[in-house]
Scaffold this active site. Structure first.
Site, PDB file in Angstrom:
ATOM      1  N   LYS A 199      62.690  14.123  40.027  1.00 47.21           N
ATOM      2  CA  LYS A 199      62.871  12.801  40.618  1.00 47.21           C
ATOM      3  C   LYS A 199      62.561  12.800  42.123  1.00 47.21           C
ATOM      4  CE  LYS A 199      66.079   8.905  40.265  1.00 47.21           C
ATOM      5  NZ  LYS A 199      67.411   8.485  39.818  1.00 47.21           N
ATOM      6  N   GLU A 248      62.150   8.045  21.601  1.00 44.68           N
ATOM      7  CA  GLU A 248      60.991   8.717  22.204  1.00 44.68           C
ATOM      8  C   GLU A 248      60.052   9.329  21.175  1.00 44.68           C
ATOM      9  OE1 GLU A 248      64.072   8.977  23.272  1.00 44.68           O
ATOM     10  OE2 GLU A 248      64.147   8.656  25.443  1.00 44.68           O
ATOM     11  N   MET A 299      58.039  13.931  -3.285  1.00 37.46           N
ATOM     12  CA  MET A 299      57.372  15.237  -3.323  1.00 37.46           C
ATOM     13  C   MET A 299      58.390  16.354  -3.524  1.00 37.46           C
ATOM     14  SD  MET A 299      54.383  16.444  -3.434  1.00 37.46           S
ATOM     15  CE  MET A 299      53.015  15.695  -2.545  1.00 37.46           C
ATOM     16  N   PHE A 305      73.200  16.548  34.990  1.00 37.30           N
ATOM     17  CA  PHE A 305      73.220  15.510  33.960  1.00 37.30           C
ATOM     18  C   PHE A 305      71.793  15.247  33.464  1.00 37.30           C
ATOM     19  CE2 PHE A 305      72.991  10.945  32.810  1.00 37.30           C
ATOM     20  CZ  PHE A 305      73.748  11.027  31.655  1.00 37.30           C
ATOM     21  N   GLN A 306      71.649  15.237  32.168  1.00 41.28           N
ATOM     22  CA  GLN A 306      70.351  15.049  31.501  1.00 41.28           C
ATOM     23  C   GLN A 306      69.310  16.059  31.966  1.00 41.28           C
ATOM     24  OE1 GLN A 306      69.290  10.803  31.521  1.00 41.28           O
ATOM     25  NE2 GLN A 306      70.437  10.605  29.625  1.00 41.28           N
TER      26      GLN A 306
END
Lengths: 584, 186
Positions: free
Chosen positions: A164, A52, A482, A114-115
Site C-alpha cells: 500500500k 475473487e 462424473m 491484518f489481511q
C-alpha cells in the site's frame, strides 16, 4: 518520457498504456489507492465481482475469447488467496492473465499484519512469474514486464504484489517501450532441419494424424488458418484435445472429432493405429494418452510446442520442434510445397477407408426417451437451435462438459472456453460473464451441471449488475454425474456423497437475482424453452432436468490404452475387467 | 555402439550424447544455473525441485556478478536421463533463469567443495588427526589444546574420505559448503 506520479496512478496509467479496457476485481484495504484512481477516470471499465475466484475466471473467459490478456485486481490476504484457484487454472491451460494484488505496507510485511499473506510465496508455483514491488520507481516497469511475460512464449498468469505504501508514494513512470523485456524472449521460429525432417515423414506416411491442442488457439488466428490449409492440402485427418476445439472446423472434411478419455472412437483409434502422429500445440496430457506404455505403439511422433519442457516430458518423440505454432506451420507448409506437395495417396485412401469404418460405430449413439430429457438430446437441440449464430460456449466441469465437447460443433477458434487442465468446477459461470463483457452482442452460453454451477453462483449478481445476458444452461441431474459414473463403473456402485441434496429452486433463484428462470423437464417442451431462453434479453438460468443416471461414453477408463474404450452400449458393470472393454 | 564398448548411459567421457532417454539408469548430474539475483529466485528454483519431485543432493548459491546482479546456482541432482532433461527444461523456462549448463555432459569440469571439520582429542589420536590432515592438504584454522578445526577443499569424494578417517579420531562437527563447479578450458 518519464513522469512523476503516485504508484496507484502508475498502475492505472500502465494498464491504459497496455491497452487494457476492462479490469475484473474486488476492492479492499490494501488496494484502496488504486480504486481511488480508477474512480477518477473513464478509460478502464471495472467489473465488480462477488468473489475473487470469479474475477480470475472472468478474466480467463475474456482472455480466451479475445486473445488479449485478462486483468484482475484484488486486495491483500484473502483477496489474493481467493484468486489462487483461478491462477492455477490459467497456468494449466496457458491463459494470459495479469493479476494485481494489494499488500500490506512494506514496513509491515512479515509482522502478520491484518489481511497479510505471503502472496508471492503462495502464488509462486501458481503463476508463470510473480513480483513483489517494493519501490514505486520500479512499479511501472514491472507491470509492463508482467504483460510481456504473460503474453510471450507459452502464455500464463502472472501476479504483481503491490504494498500500500508503494501505491501512495510518488515515483517516475516509465512507458511500455522504456521497460526492459529483452531478458525474456522465448524462441518462436522452429528449427528448419527438424521441420524438413517432419515434411519427409509426412510425404511417406500411410496413416498420419494431426493431433492439435490449445497451443494452436493460443498462437492466434494465423495458426488456425495455417492448420486448416495444411490439413486440407495434405488430406490428413485432424483430431483435437478438449482445449483445441475450433482451431480446425468441426465441419471441415479432415475432422474426426475430439480425442481422449471421452473422445470419439474414430479419433482414439486413429491415434492408436497411426504411423505418423503430429502433435501441434498439445501436451500429451494423461486424459489424452491413457496407459503410456500402450500409447500409439506403431507411430513416429513429432511435437510442435513453444515450451521446451513439454517436449519429451511424458511421451518420447522422434522429432521435437520448439517454436510458436503459427511460425512453425508456416515454415512447414512452405517446405512441403517447395518439395512438391507430396503425400502417400494410396496409403491415405486406405487410411480414410479405415477411419470411415470406425465412424460407422457411431460412438455417440444414445438411447433417447420420449418422457425424460437426455443430456445428449438437450445439447443436440441447443446445437441445432443456435447453429450459425455468433456463439460462445463456456462449461463447468464434469459429464456435461464432455457432452458439450462431443455434441456442440465449433467452426472457429476462441469460441469454446473450458477448464481443461485443472478441471475447476465453478469455472463456467464467471467465464461466461468475462466472455460476454468482451463480446456484448454475442450469444454466450454456459453449459453447466447443477453442482458445478452452485460453486460460483454468486456471480449471477455480477451478470445482472453489468447487464451481461449470459445463458446458464444447467443440465440438472441432481448428481455429481462424473463422480457417480466413476463410482458406478469403478467403485462397485457405492455412491458415496455424489448426489445433490437440498438444491435450490433455480427459477426462484433467478428471480431473486433479478434475472429470468426457466425450468424444463419434458423433451416435448425443450425446443420452445431453449428458444425462450435465446429470445430473452438478459441473463437466464435454465434448469434443464435431465436423466439422472446417464453415463458419458465413449470412455477410456483411467490406465487403459486407446483401443480399450467403453462404448455406450457396452456392459457398464465391471468396466475395468477386459470383458467389459471393447477390444479392437 | 556396443562395438565401441562405451558404457550405456555414460557420456561424461564421450563427445556424443549416446544415452537412451528411456533408460531407467539413475545418474548424478551437476547443473550450473545462471539467474538474476532477484527476490525469491532461490525459492523458485528449490520450489521447482520439490514441487515436481526432483532430488537435490547439493546446492550452492552466491552472487557472482555484483554489477549485473547475476547469481550462480550449482545444483547436484539425480535422476533418469529423461528426468534430467526435464529438470533442465523446467529450469530453463523460469523467467529469471538465463542459462542452464549440464556440466556432467558438457565436457570436462572441475568440482570443488570446502568443508570445516572440528576434531577433539588428545595424545596419539590428536597427532594422527594432524598427520592425516597434512596428507589431505587440510589447513588448521583453529586450535585449542583439545581440538582442531581443519579446513579442507576438494571433490565431495575426497571430503567424504577425510570424514571417514576423522570419525574414529574424535570428529565433533562438520560444515560443508556444497559443490561449486566450472567447466575446464574455455
Amino acid at each position: 518520457m518519464s513522469r512523476a506520479m503516485t504508484g496507484a496512478r502508475m498502475v492505472v496509467q500502465a494498464l491504459k498504456d497496455q491497452g487494457v479496457d476492462v479490469v475484473f476485481g474486488y476492492p479492499g484495504g490494501a488496494v484502496l489507492p488504486i480504486y481511488d484512481e480508477l474512480f477518477q477516470q473513464n478509460d478502464i471499465r471495472h467489473i465488480l465481482v462477488r468473489h475473487e475466484q470469479g474475477a480470475v475466471h472472468m478474466a480467463e473467459g475474456y482472455a480466451r475469447s479475445t486473445g488479449k490478456p485478462g486483468v484482475v485486481l484484488v486486495t491483500s490476504g484473502p483477496g489474493a488467496t481467493n484468486a489462487v484457484t483461478g491462477m492455477v487454472d490459467a497456468l494449466m491451460d496457458s491463459i494470459p492473465l495479469v493479476v494485481l494484488s494489494g499488500q500490506v505496507p512494506t514496513f509491515m510485511i512479515g509482522t502478520d499484519g491484518f489481511q497479510e499473506a505471503d502472496t508471492v510465496g503462495i502464488t509462486r508455483p501458481c503463476t508463470k512469474h510473480n513480483w513483489l514491488v517494493k519501490d514505486t520507481d520500479k512499479l511501472a516497469e514491472v507491470i509492463h514486464q508482467a504483460f510481456h511475460v504473460a503474453t510471450s512464449g507459452r502464455p500464463g498468469p502472472v501476479l504483481v504484489d503491490i504494498p500500500k505504501d508503494v501505491q501512495f508514494a510518488t515515483g517516475q513512470y516509465k512507458a511500455p517501450r522504456e521497460a526492459r523485456t529483452d531478458h525474456y524472449q522465448p524462441r518462436v521460429k522452429g528449427d528448419l532441419k527438424a521441420i524438413t525432417a517432419l515434411v519427409e515423414l509426412m510425404e511417406q506416411a500411410e496413416r498420419p494424424v494431426l493431433y492439435t491442442g490449445g497451443g494452436v488457439i493460443n498462437s492466434g488466428p494465423a495458426a488456425s488458418q495455417l492448420l486448416r490449409e495444411i490439413a486440407d492440402a495434405t488430406g490428413f485427418p485432424v483430431t483435437s484435445t478438449l482445449m483445441g476445439l475450433g482451431a480446425y472446423p468441426a465441419s471441415g472434411k479432415g475432422w474426426i472429432g475430439m480425442l481422449g478419455m471421452h473422445g470419439l472412437y474414430e479419433a482414439n483409434l486413429a491415434m492408436h493405429g497411426c504411423d505418423l502422429m503430429i502433435n501441434i500445440g498439445a501436451r500429451f496430457d494423461d486424459r489424452i494418452t491413457g496407459r503410456l506404455a500402450d500409447f500409439s505403439p506403431h507411430s513416429k511422433k513429432a511435437h510442435i510446442d513453444i515450451d521446451p519442457s513439454s517436449i519429451n516430458k511424458v511421451i518420447h518423440v522422434d522429432i521435437g520442434i520448439v517454436g510458436d505454432v503459427a511460425h512453425v506451420l508456416e515454415d512447414l507448409l512452405n517446405v512441403w510445397k517447395a518439395r512438391g506437395r507430396k503425400v502417400n495417396k494410396p496409403g491415405l485412401a486406405n487410411w480414410w477407408g479405415q477411419i470411415e469404418q470406425w465412424k460407422l460405430k457411431k460412438c455417440l449413439t444414445y438411447k433417447n426417451s420420449a418422457t425424460i430429457i437426455k443430456p445428449q438430446y438437450a445439447l443436440e437441440r441447443l446445437e441445432a437451435l443456435t447453429k450459425g449464430r455468433k456463439r460462445y460456449v463456456t462449461t463447468e466441469v464434469g459429464q456435461h462438459q464432455m457432452w458439450a465437447a462431443q455434441f456442440l460443433q465449433f467452426d472457429d477458434p476462441n469460441r469454446w472456453m473450458t477448464s481443461g487442465g485443472l478441471g475447476t468446477m465453478g469455472y463456467g459461470l464467471p467465464a461466461s460473464i468475462g466472455v460476454q463483457i468482451a463480446h456484448p452482442d454475442a450469444l454466450v452460453i454456459n453449459v453447466a451441471g447443477e453442482a458445478s454451477w452452485l460453486m460460483n453462483m454468486q456471480e449471477m449478481g455480477t451478470a445482472v449488475q453489468f447487464r451481461a445476458p449470459v445463458k446458464q444452461f444447467i443440465l440438472n441431474n441432481e448428481r455429481l454425474g462424473m463422480v457417480r459414473q466413476w463410482q458406478q463403473l469403478l467403485h462397485g456402485e457405492r455412491y458415496s456423497q455424489s448426489w445433490s441434496e437440498s438444491l435450490p429452486d433455480f427459477v426462484k433463484l433467478a428471480e431473486a437475482f433479478g434475472c429470468k428462470g426457466i425450468k424444463c423437464s419434458d423433451p416435448k417442451d425443450l425446443d420452445d424453452a431453449i428458444l425462450e431462453m435465446l429470445a430473452y434479453d438478459g441473463p437466464v438460468i435454465f434448469d434443464c432436468l435431465v436423466e439422472k443416471h446417464e453415463n458419458c461414453f465413449p470412455m477410456i477408463p483411467s490406465g487403459k490404452p486407446h483401443n480399450e474404450m467403453l462404448l455406450g452400449d457396452a456392459a457398464t458393470e465391471g468396466a475395468i475387467r477386459a470383458d467389459g472393454a471393447v477390444l479392437v | 555402439m556396443s562395438a565401441l564398448n562405451i558404457k550405456k548411459g555414460s557420456t561424461s567421457h564421450s563427445a556424443y550424447d549416446l544415452r537412451d532417454p528411456n533408460a531407467e539408469i539413475i545418474e548424478s548430474h551437476t547443473l550450473a544455473v545462471l539467474v538474476d539475483n532477484e527476490a525469491g529466485v532461490l525459492a523458485r528454483v528449490i520450489g521447482l525441485f520439490s514441487g515436481r519431485g526432483y532430488n537435490i543432493d547439493s546446492l550452492t548459491v552466491a552472487e557472482v556478478d555484483h554489477k549485473g546482479h547475476r547469481s550462480r546456482i550449482t545444483v547436484v541432482t539425480r535422476g533418469t536421463p529423461a528426468v534430467i532433461e526435464q529438470i533442465k527444461a523446467q529450469l530453463g523456462r523460469l523467467v529469471p533463469v538465463h542459462d542452464v549448463h549440464d556440466l556432467t555432459v558438457e565436457g570436462a569440469s572441475v568440482e570443488r567443495e570446502l568443508a570445516l571439520f572440528k576434531v577433539a582429542g588428545t595424545g596419539d589420536k590428536r597427532i594422527e588427526a594432524l598427520r592425516l590432515a597434512e596428507i589431505f592438504r587440510a589447513n588448521v584454522v583453529d586450535s585449542t589444546l583439545e581440538s582442531f578445526v581443519f579446513e579442507i577443499t576438494g571433490t565431495p569424494e575426497k571430503i567424504d574420505a577425510f570424514a571417514d578417517l576423522m570419525r574414529p579420531l574424535g570428529l565433533v562437527d562438520v560444515a560443508r559448503t556444497g559443490v561449486a563447479a566450472l567447466s575446464r578450458g574455455i
